[in-house]
Scaffold this active site. Structure first.
Site, PDB file in Angstrom:
ATOM      1  N   MET A 156       0.850  -1.196   0.000  1.00 59.05           N
ATOM      2  CA  MET A 156       0.000   0.000   0.000  1.00 59.05           C
ATOM      3  C   MET A 156       0.881   1.239   0.000  1.00 59.05           C
ATOM      4  O   MET A 156       1.660   1.451   0.946  1.00 59.05           O
ATOM      5  CB  MET A 156      -0.912   0.019   1.232  1.00 59.05           C
ATOM      6  CG  MET A 156      -2.113  -0.895   1.116  1.00 59.05           C
ATOM      7  SD  MET A 156      -3.156  -0.790   2.576  1.00 59.05           S
ATOM      8  CE  MET A 156      -2.227  -1.724   3.767  1.00 59.05           C
ATOM      9  N   VAL A 157       0.750   2.022  -1.046  1.00 55.62           N
ATOM     10  CA  VAL A 157       1.496   3.266  -1.125  1.00 55.62           C
ATOM     11  C   VAL A 157       1.184   4.129   0.094  1.00 55.62           C
ATOM     12  O   VAL A 157       0.024   4.227   0.503  1.00 55.62           O
ATOM     13  CB  VAL A 157       1.154   4.004  -2.430  1.00 55.62           C
ATOM     14  CG1 VAL A 157       1.605   5.445  -2.393  1.00 55.62           C
ATOM     15  CG2 VAL A 157       1.818   3.292  -3.592  1.00 55.62           C
TER      16      VAL A 157
ATOM     17  N   GLN B  62       8.264  -3.881  -3.282  1.00 57.47           N
ATOM     18  CA  GLN B  62       7.499  -3.907  -4.534  1.00 57.47           C
ATOM     19  C   GLN B  62       7.971  -2.824  -5.503  1.00 57.47           C
ATOM     20  O   GLN B  62       8.075  -1.652  -5.141  1.00 57.47           O
ATOM     21  CB  GLN B  62       5.998  -3.733  -4.285  1.00 57.47           C
ATOM     22  CG  GLN B  62       5.224  -4.115  -5.539  1.00 57.47           C
ATOM     23  CD  GLN B  62       3.752  -3.776  -5.475  1.00 57.47           C
ATOM     24  OE1 GLN B  62       3.378  -2.646  -5.211  1.00 57.47           O
ATOM     25  NE2 GLN B  62       2.908  -4.774  -5.725  1.00 57.47           N
TER      26      GLN B  62
ATOM     27  N   CYS C 282      -1.880  -2.142 -10.396  1.00 59.47           N
ATOM     28  CA  CYS C 282      -2.406  -0.807 -10.127  1.00 59.47           C
ATOM     29  C   CYS C 282      -3.172  -0.296 -11.353  1.00 59.47           C
ATOM     30  O   CYS C 282      -2.618  -0.201 -12.441  1.00 59.47           O
ATOM     31  CB  CYS C 282      -1.266   0.148  -9.783  1.00 59.47           C
ATOM     32  SG  CYS C 282      -1.894   1.800  -9.456  1.00 59.47           S
TER      33      CYS C 282
ATOM     34  N   HIS D 196      -4.963 -10.331  -7.016  1.00 57.30           N
ATOM     35  CA  HIS D 196      -6.008  -9.470  -6.485  1.00 57.30           C
ATOM     36  C   HIS D 196      -7.250  -9.793  -7.311  1.00 57.30           C
ATOM     37  O   HIS D 196      -7.267  -9.544  -8.523  1.00 57.30           O
ATOM     38  CB  HIS D 196      -5.580  -8.000  -6.613  1.00 57.30           C
ATOM     39  CG  HIS D 196      -6.643  -7.040  -6.187  1.00 57.30           C
ATOM     40  ND1 HIS D 196      -6.560  -5.683  -6.375  1.00 57.30           N
ATOM     41  CD2 HIS D 196      -7.839  -7.237  -5.565  1.00 57.30           C
ATOM     42  CE1 HIS D 196      -7.644  -5.089  -5.904  1.00 57.30           C
ATOM     43  NE2 HIS D 196      -8.431  -6.020  -5.413  1.00 57.30           N
TER      44      HIS D 196
ATOM     45  N   ASN E 151      -5.774 -12.212  -2.734  1.00 57.34           N
ATOM     46  CA  ASN E 151      -5.944 -10.847  -2.223  1.00 57.34           C
ATOM     47  C   ASN E 151      -7.294 -10.297  -2.677  1.00 57.34           C
ATOM     48  O   ASN E 151      -7.717 -10.536  -3.802  1.00 57.34           O
ATOM     49  CB  ASN E 151      -4.788  -9.960  -2.724  1.00 57.34           C
ATOM     50  CG  ASN E 151      -4.990  -8.492  -2.419  1.00 57.34           C
ATOM     51  OD1 ASN E 151      -4.961  -7.662  -3.320  1.00 57.34           O
ATOM     52  ND2 ASN E 151      -5.196  -8.145  -1.150  1.00 57.34           N
ATOM     53  N   GLY E 152      -7.921  -9.574  -1.764  1.00 56.31           N
ATOM     54  CA  GLY E 152      -9.204  -8.944  -2.079  1.00 56.31           C
ATOM     55  C   GLY E 152     -10.255  -9.335  -1.073  1.00 56.31           C
ATOM     56  O   GLY E 152     -10.652 -10.503  -0.993  1.00 56.31           O
TER      57      GLY E 152
ATOM     58  N   ARG F 118      -6.541  -3.266   2.870  1.00 58.86           N
ATOM     59  CA  ARG F 118      -7.320  -2.219   3.552  1.00 58.86           C
ATOM     60  C   ARG F 118      -7.640  -2.565   5.006  1.00 58.86           C
ATOM     61  O   ARG F 118      -7.731  -1.676   5.854  1.00 58.86           O
ATOM     62  CB  ARG F 118      -8.602  -1.933   2.768  1.00 58.86           C
ATOM     63  CG  ARG F 118      -8.315  -1.200   1.458  1.00 58.86           C
ATOM     64  CD  ARG F 118      -9.514  -1.212   0.560  1.00 58.86           C
ATOM     65  NE  ARG F 118      -9.888  -2.567   0.181  1.00 58.86           N
ATOM     66  CZ  ARG F 118     -11.042  -2.907  -0.372  1.00 58.86           C
ATOM     67  NH1 ARG F 118     -11.949  -1.981  -0.611  1.00 58.86           N
ATOM     68  NH2 ARG F 118     -11.292  -4.158  -0.702  1.00 58.86           N
TER      69      ARG F 118
HETATM   70  C1  LIG Z   1      -4.039   2.933   0.232  1.00 61.80           C
HETATM   71  C2  LIG Z   1      -3.782   1.834  -0.731  1.00 61.80           C
HETATM   72  C3  LIG Z   1      -2.588   1.803  -1.429  1.00 61.80           C
HETATM   73  C4  LIG Z   1      -2.325   0.759  -2.308  1.00 61.80           C
HETATM   74  N1  LIG Z   1      -1.099   0.683  -2.915  1.00 61.80           N
HETATM   75  C5  LIG Z   1      -0.775  -0.421  -3.651  1.00 61.80           C
HETATM   76  C6  LIG Z   1       0.558  -0.613  -4.129  1.00 61.80           C
HETATM   77  O1  LIG Z   1       1.456   0.187  -3.878  1.00 61.80           O
HETATM   78  N2  LIG Z   1       0.811  -1.723  -4.863  1.00 61.80           N
HETATM   79  C7  LIG Z   1      -0.139  -2.669  -5.133  1.00 61.80           C
HETATM   80  O2  LIG Z   1       0.154  -3.677  -5.785  1.00 61.80           O
HETATM   81  N3  LIG Z   1      -1.413  -2.508  -4.664  1.00 61.80           N
HETATM   82  C8  LIG Z   1      -1.723  -1.430  -3.924  1.00 61.80           C
HETATM   83  N4  LIG Z   1      -2.983  -1.323  -3.394  1.00 61.80           N
HETATM   84  C9  LIG Z   1      -3.933  -2.425  -3.606  1.00 61.80           C
HETATM   85  C10 LIG Z   1      -3.868  -3.415  -2.442  1.00 61.80           C
HETATM   86  O3  LIG Z   1      -2.592  -3.992  -2.283  1.00 61.80           O
HETATM   87  C11 LIG Z   1      -4.870  -4.551  -2.621  1.00 61.80           C
HETATM   88  O4  LIG Z   1      -4.589  -5.229  -3.808  1.00 61.80           O
HETATM   89  C12 LIG Z   1      -6.305  -4.063  -2.674  1.00 61.80           C
HETATM   90  O5  LIG Z   1      -6.545  -3.043  -1.738  1.00 61.80           O
HETATM   91  C13 LIG Z   1      -7.264  -5.221  -2.410  1.00 61.80           C
HETATM   92  O6  LIG Z   1      -7.005  -5.814  -1.166  1.00 61.80           O
HETATM   93  P1  LIG Z   1      -7.935  -5.537   0.123  1.00 61.80           P
HETATM   94  O7  LIG Z   1      -9.321  -5.933  -0.274  1.00 61.80           O
HETATM   95  O8  LIG Z   1      -7.382  -6.392   1.218  1.00 61.80           O
HETATM   96  O9  LIG Z   1      -7.829  -4.090   0.406  1.00 61.80           O
HETATM   97  C14 LIG Z   1      -3.289  -0.264  -2.529  1.00 61.80           C
HETATM   98  C15 LIG Z   1      -4.496  -0.201  -1.833  1.00 61.80           C
HETATM   99  C16 LIG Z   1      -4.747   0.817  -0.940  1.00 61.80           C
HETATM  100  C17 LIG Z   1      -6.033   0.827  -0.205  1.00 61.80           C
END
Ligand SMILES: Cc1cc2nc3c(=O)[nH]c(=O)nc-3n(C[C@H](O)[C@H](O)[C@H](O)COP(=O)(O)O)c2cc1C
Length: 757
Positions: free
Chosen positions: A70-71, A137, A168, A238, A278-279, A303
């Site tokens: 997560m960025v 990453q 992304c 994802h 993931n998801g 999240r």
């Molecule tokens: C704040 C934020 C930043 C994210 N940054 C990245 C990232 O840098 N690289 C990436 O592959 N996915 C990024 N994602 C996506 C998440 O890694 C993940 O794939 C997505 O949120 C689904 O997972 P979740 O349902 O558990 O949130 C980001 C998601 C969020 C909410």
């Protein structure tokens, strides 16, 4: 798995934020709002047809629960909290290749924090305690740049794995061809992965995170192509397509076929490539259901951890205002996390009544939730804070007190305890397969040589009797080395095996549920640094380069592709770090000389010197291990370590020379299927040369090429002794020799003390 409406609203907000925040991937943390994207140039890299190096990464991607990338959120404090509360591996935020290129690496000796800085701004930071679990990453659309990014982040062995972001969906990433756009340029995606594999040292895993394609058929074709590159150790999916919004439920039911396909393809390649789901995995309680549904053994949470990094706990989440927010501030203060980032992470935590008390307490229905008014006061305190001090004040934390605490002993104590507790207990938790990990080697420095003589009468440990004995004519040596060299010289004719000793190393824990493991193997003694046998010299030994004397550092050899090398560099305690940035690994020799009834146990640091171009060369302590100048020598030339390495390589026997150009030792045999059915004359068991002529005696171009390949994989292993325990069974005596604190083994002085045998 149904997300409550309140939570949904928050996540939609977060998703909106993530649109902006992912865009910050190229930027220092404090500059989140600037336009980060620079045009990616098309790759000019020439296709490399040589076989892809095999990874020896010890990481275990099965049966785990991981923090997703997560960025801005996946920075050091969130990662440490996630590890503390049960994450097995932690992904850092996406960092675009060009962002890490050109950074300076800086280590804070007080906190241990490693920063990658550009124009004094932090692009990425990490800490040695998380190194065995940390995945870096990369965002890239260019194999050359991805390779450079990987080389930079692995040069000092700061991370356990590197991952390619192929998921992304935001325009700032996709318009440059990165992120989810790679899903529609699979050849480029695979070229980047193979470039990353070639760039990473073998012990660092390469992985990849994708989204689903609109059709199942296309997704399976894509994962098939990715798996067949042989470049990755794990694939995260994802379960949303590029066009799906975060609030739309993840398409988990599509994953099982993909998992089956990856398993079957990997098996046909004699590999295992776990798929991570993931998801919509919000916390550890959801994970078993997702596993059941999809056939994966590991899940990744993003999240859920953004809202509460204790979501990895099988016992339920901890309270955000009482525990999580104060802990995040403590880590940030103690480890100097940039204020802008700390504030952002705090702002994303779920300050909601339901997160104000732990889940297990909520379930008992006893405790009152924190009033909304109080929670909103905390939230507004965070948003108004301008400094770390302001943030601390909101939670009644004394910042000076936190900063004055010892990082290793106090600040990281809970994390270390959590990791070691998992090492000791077999969890009956959500999948019953979690066994536990071990704390790293952060305390190594404490044992550093001092005060160990304990009143037992330490003496001068140099060879005695009429001044100092000399191993060569120009160098005084410690007594233990003199004894060892003398016994080797005396008994070598009758006891050929005395040139073999057992060399032990430690393999780092491979997951938080595992323990560090010892490994022992026999190796051949290749002499002491700068010594050669010479019948005409007194004592039969002469210096290789007469401008230098002997050194008590021992030499043996290794293949840079073996697990031994990765064990050496991953177990580098503070004691093994040089001021020149060098670092070796912990090791010990046990050497039994039957004819003399002597056992030598030599403990110290092991250093690898590979050929030019190998990333490990930068870890070798060239100056520190330089043998002493010979008395009377006026030469100022540096010691020729490459000459020493070549000298030992050139002396290897034909069988050993050939062994270095085989495929990676320990990798799957290329003729696995034919081995059992082959007839004695079928040459299936060794499709590689069994012998090679010594360098200079090659007869064919093929032999020349094979020798070049052998030398590329060959490395000198130098053992820098620190303490030597000599047991003499004939006399029933035991003597311990120790290098004096602060001195180096090549030139330093030794103490000696007798102990009970
Ligand atoms: C704040 C934020 C930043 C994210 N940054 C990245 C990232 O840098 N690289 C990436 O592959 N996915 C990024 N994602 C996506 C998440 O890694 C993940 O794939 C997505 O949120 C689904 O997972 P979740 O349902 O558990 O949130 C980001 C998601 C969020 C909410």
């Amino acid at each position: 798995m149904v997300v409550p409406p309140a939570k949904r609203a928050k996540y939609e907000n977060i998703a909106g934020l993530s649109n902006q925040t992912v865009a910050t991937a190229t930027l220092p943390l404090e500059d989140a709002d600037m336009d980060p994207v620079q045009e990616q140039e098309p790759s000019t890299v020439a296709a490399d047809d040589s076989p892809l190096p095999v990874s020896t990464s010890p990481l275990d991607y099965e049966n785990g629960i991981f923090l997703g990338p997560m960025v801005r959120i996946g920075t050091l404090p969130t990662r440490l909290l996630s590890l503390e509360y049960g994450a097995d591996l932690v992904w850092g935020p996406e960092i675009v290749d060009r962002a890490i290129m050109g950074t300076q690496r800086r280590v804070d000796p007080r906190t241990g924090v490693i920063e990658y800085l550009k124009d004094d701004k932090q692009v990425f930071s990490c800490h040695p305690i998380e190194r065995p679990y940390l995945v870096f990453q990369v965002g890239s659309a260019n194999p050359e740049q991805a390779a450079q990014a990987v080389k930079i982040i692995t040069e000092h062995d700061d991370v356990a794995a590197v991952d390619l972001n192929c998921g992304c969906p935001k325009p700032f990433s996709t318009h440059a061809g990165m992120g989810a756009n790679l899903l529609s340029t699979p050849d480029l995606l695979c070229n980047i992965l193979t470039a990353m594999r070639r760039a990473a040292p073998p012990h660092v895993a390469v992985t990849c995170k994708i989204r689903l394609l609109p059709t199942q058929e296309a997704t399976i074709a894509l994962v098939d192509q990715i798996v067949r590159t042989g470049a990755i150790e794990c694939l995260t999916v994802h379960c949303r397509t590029k066009d799906m919004r975060p609030r739309e439920p993840a398409l988990l039911d599509r994953l099982r076929d993909i998992v089956d396909h990856v398993n079957a393809t990997a098996k046909s390649l004699h590999r295992k490539i776990p798929v991570v789901c993931n998801g919509d995995c919000w916390d550890a309680s959801v994970a078993p259901r997702i596993k059941e549904l999809t056939g994966v053994t590991s899940t990744m949470i993003a999240r859920g951890a953004e809202a509460n990094p204790s979501c990895f706990r099988t016992e339920g989440n901890l309270s955000v205002p009482d525990t999580i927010a104060p802990k995040l501030i403590q880590y940030s203060l103690a480890l100097n996390n940039p204020i802008g980032n700390t504030k952002y992470c705090l702002g994303q935590l779920a300050f909601k009544p339901s997160e104000s008390i732990p889940k297990e307490v909520q379930l008992q229905g006893k405790t009152k939730m924190m009033p909304k008014k109080q929670l909103s006061a905390l939230r507004s305190g965070i948003s108004q804070a301008k400094t770390q001090e302001d943030l601390a004040k909101v939670f009644n934390i004394d910042p000076e007190h936190v900063r004055s605490q010892d990082v290793d002993a106090i600040i990281l104590r809970d994390l270390k305890e959590a990791l070691s507790k998992r090492a000791r207990t077999t969890s009956g938790g959500f999948d019953g397969q979690r066994v536990g990990a071990v704390v790293g080697n952060a305390n190594e420095g404490a044992r550093d040589g001092t005060g160990s003589s304990g009143g037992q009468g330490a003496e001068d440990g140099h060879a005695s009797g009429g001044g100092q004995s000399r191993a060569t004519d120009n160098s005084p040596q410690p007594e233990w080395k003199q004894l060892l060299a003398e016994k080797i010289g005396k008994h070598i004719k009758d006891e050929k095996s005395l040139l073999y000793y057992a060399l032990s190393t430690v393999e780092a824990q491979t997951s938080v549920h595992d323990a560090a493991k010892p490994h022992v193997r026999y190796v051949v003694h290749r002499g002491f640094v700068n010594e050669k046998r010479d019948g005409d010299a007194s004592g039969g030994i002469a210096p290789q380069n007469p401008n230098f004397g002997s050194s008590p550092c021992l030499m043996t050899t290794t293949d840079v592709r073996t697990p031994k090398v990765q064990q050496l560099i991953s177990q580098s305690g503070i004691r093994a770090q040089g001021t020149d940035g060098s670092h070796g690994g912990e090791g010990e020799i046990a050497w039994w000389i039957e004819s003399a009834q002597l056992q030598f146990r030599i403990s110290g640091t092991l250093h690898v010197l590979p050929t030019e171009g190998h990333p490990l060369r930068s870890s070798f302590p060239y100056d520190r291990l330089t043998p002493p100048r010979a008395p009377g020598s006026t030469s100022t030339e540096p010691f020729d370590w490459d000459g020493e390495r070549s000298r030992i390589f050139n002396k290897l026997n034909p069988g050993l020379l050939a062994s270095f150009c085989r495929p990676t030792p320990g990798s799957a045999h290329p003729n696995l299927d034919a081995l059992d059915t082959a007839r004695p004359k079928d040459d299936t068991s060794s499709p590689w040369p069994l012998e090679l002529p010594q360098p200079g005696k090659e007869e064919t171009e093929q032999q020349r090429q094979q020798l070049r390949e052998s030398e590329k994989n060959f490395a000198l292993l130098v053992i820098e002794p620190r303490s030597v325990d000599v047991v003499n069974l004939a006399d029933d005596t035991r003597t311990i020799y120790e290098l004096k604190p602060g001195q180096n083994a090549a030139t330093g002085e030794w103490t000696k003390r007798r102990v009970v045998p």
